[in-house]
Design a protein around this motif. Sequence first.
Motif, short mmCIF file in Angstrom:
data_model
loop_
_atom_site.label_atom_id
_atom_site.label_comp_id
_atom_site.label_asym_id
_atom_site.label_seq_id
_atom_site.Cartn_x
_atom_site.Cartn_y
_atom_site.Cartn_z
N LEU A 252 1.09 1.17 6.24
CA LEU A 252 1.10 1.96 5.01
C LEU A 252 1.86 1.22 3.91
CD1 LEU A 252 -0.32 4.66 5.03
CD2 LEU A 252 1.91 5.79 5.05
N ALA A 253 1.34 1.31 2.68
CA ALA A 253 2.01 0.65 1.55
C ALA A 253 1.74 1.42 0.27
CB ALA A 253 1.53 -0.79 1.40
N LEU A 254 2.58 1.17 -0.72
CA LEU A 254 2.36 1.69 -2.07
C LEU A 254 1.96 0.51 -2.94
CD1 LEU A 254 5.51 3.98 -2.40
CD2 LEU A 254 3.15 4.74 -2.12
N GLU A 255 0.78 0.59 -3.54
CA GLU A 255 0.28 -0.51 -4.37
C GLU A 255 0.12 -0.03 -5.80
OE1 GLU A 255 -2.92 -2.95 -3.02
OE2 GLU A 255 -2.57 -2.47 -0.90
N GLY A 256 0.70 -0.81 -6.72
CA GLY A 256 0.60 -0.49 -8.13
C GLY A 256 0.41 -1.74 -8.94
N VAL A 261 4.59 -2.30 -2.09
CA VAL A 261 5.79 -1.92 -1.35
C VAL A 261 5.36 -1.47 0.04
CG1 VAL A 261 7.77 -0.36 -1.24
CG2 VAL A 261 7.00 -1.23 -3.46
N PRO A 262 5.54 -2.31 1.07
CA PRO A 262 5.24 -1.88 2.44
C PRO A 262 6.20 -0.77 2.86
CG PRO A 262 5.51 -4.28 2.27
CD PRO A 262 6.03 -3.70 1.00
N PHE A 267 7.09 6.92 7.50
CA PHE A 267 6.55 7.51 6.27
C PHE A 267 5.13 8.06 6.50
CE2 PHE A 267 10.13 5.57 4.49
CZ PHE A 267 10.26 5.85 3.14
N ARG A 268 4.47 7.59 7.56
CA ARG A 268 3.06 7.92 7.76
C ARG A 268 2.81 9.43 7.82
NH1 ARG A 268 -1.60 5.74 9.22
NH2 ARG A 268 -0.67 3.67 9.24
N GLU A 269 3.58 10.12 8.62
CA GLU A 269 3.35 11.56 8.78
C GLU A 269 3.54 12.31 7.46
OE1 GLU A 269 4.94 15.32 11.50
OE2 GLU A 269 5.58 13.28 11.99
N LEU A 270 4.52 11.86 6.68
CA LEU A 270 4.79 12.54 5.41
C LEU A 270 3.69 12.28 4.38
CD1 LEU A 270 8.61 11.64 5.22
CD2 LEU A 270 7.65 13.90 5.69
N LEU A 271 3.04 11.11 4.48
CA LEU A 271 2.05 10.72 3.47
C LEU A 271 0.62 10.82 3.98
CD1 LEU A 271 3.90 7.61 1.97
CD2 LEU A 271 3.51 9.81 0.83
N LEU A 272 0.44 11.42 5.14
CA LEU A 272 -0.88 11.46 5.79
C LEU A 272 -1.96 12.03 4.87
CD1 LEU A 272 -1.85 10.55 8.57
CD2 LEU A 272 -1.59 12.90 9.37
N ASP A 273 -1.62 13.09 4.14
CA ASP A 273 -2.62 13.74 3.26
C ASP A 273 -2.82 13.00 1.95
OD1 ASP A 273 -2.94 15.73 5.15
OD2 ASP A 273 -1.47 17.07 4.22
N HIS A 274 -2.05 11.92 1.74
CA HIS A 274 -2.13 11.21 0.46
C HIS A 274 -2.66 9.79 0.60
CE1 HIS A 274 0.65 14.53 -0.38
NE2 HIS A 274 0.29 14.40 -1.63
N ILE A 366 7.07 14.67 -2.57
CA ILE A 366 6.51 14.53 -1.22
C ILE A 366 7.60 13.98 -0.30
CG2 ILE A 366 4.71 13.43 0.18
CD1 ILE A 366 3.18 12.98 -2.52
N ILE A 367 8.31 13.00 -0.81
CA ILE A 367 9.44 12.39 -0.09
C ILE A 367 10.61 12.30 -1.05
CG2 ILE A 367 10.31 10.27 0.99
CD1 ILE A 367 7.50 9.71 1.97
#
Length: 367
Positions: A252-256, A261-262, A267-274, A366-367
Amino acid sequence: MVEVKLEGITKRFGDFEAVKDLNLTIKDGEFLVLLGPSGCGKTTTLRMISGLETPSEGKIYFGDRDVTYLPPKDRNISMVFQSYAVWPHMKVFDNIAFPLRVKKYPEDEIRRRVKWAAELLQIESLLDRYPGQLSGGQRQRVAVARAIVVEPDVLLMDEPLSNLDAKLRVAMRAEIKKLQTKLNVTTIYVTHDQVEAMTMGDRIAVMNKGRLLQVGPPTEVYLKPNSLFVATFIGAPEMNILSAAVTEREGLALEGDGFIVPLPGDFRELLLDHIGKDVLLGIRPEHMTVKGVSTLEHVTRTAEIEGTVDFIEALGTDTIVHAKVGENIIKIKLPGHIPLPVGEKIKIEIDLDNIHIFDRDTEKAII
């Protein structure tokens, strides 16, 4: 002292709702700060607690007593306003004594209480002067002394320090907080200044557009904001907010724009729906550093992105580095004097345990 409870409070002025369905309990002896921008409803809320305004809906309780429709004189409250509101034609003694004389206290009791209040506020040497002979800070002390002399159940303060200069504001913040602790009086303090809120409040109640957004101790509201508004309103410099997508490649990563940002596995469970959706990434300036220049102490999980120095704010004790990441400008707070040249490429380390992720549509955390 009493507990103050607001249940479903709404206040309308014509079609405009200044306060909407506010539920809040201020504990007995607590110092609660109502914090928010101009027009958020905090002063209207204070005026309803005081009895100067009547709610359109809802109830206000002092302890077990319903005071919703009681006039101010029957609530045993005192108020300190932004303007000092001291009588220019009365000496300091008479200004402080005024509410006691209205209540027809005997003169010996008035002298005793005025002396007590003046000593607490350290203005006993000014009792024979007129307000015109006092500084702004001294006049504000007179206003506070007049408020506490009646030993109120609830003390209400509406931006009482905003007319003072910066240095005096800092001193008076400490004085008011120490005084409230000594008196143990239930206090509700209105301000738009987040530094005042953080340094004075036992709890902060953040309001915006008539709604209560979050209530909690200062550190909790600062470190765990429940919405984008709270996150960006509290903190100086304010939180950096970057648009990003939650992606999944080797993890999982945040890309902008200009960064990836790896994210750690938890974090996976918290961001599963996103996953596959756009979110907002929030990072406070002190939760980043410039690699090779400063370090993030006691931090175990970090990510690294690249940027370019765009501007430097040298503040002496701290340096605020403005860095360009893609088309974004972010701020990094470093301790001490850090003379980084403009245009230099830098590597930015991020504390992954202190990032915030907000839903782009609802702006809820979310977090």
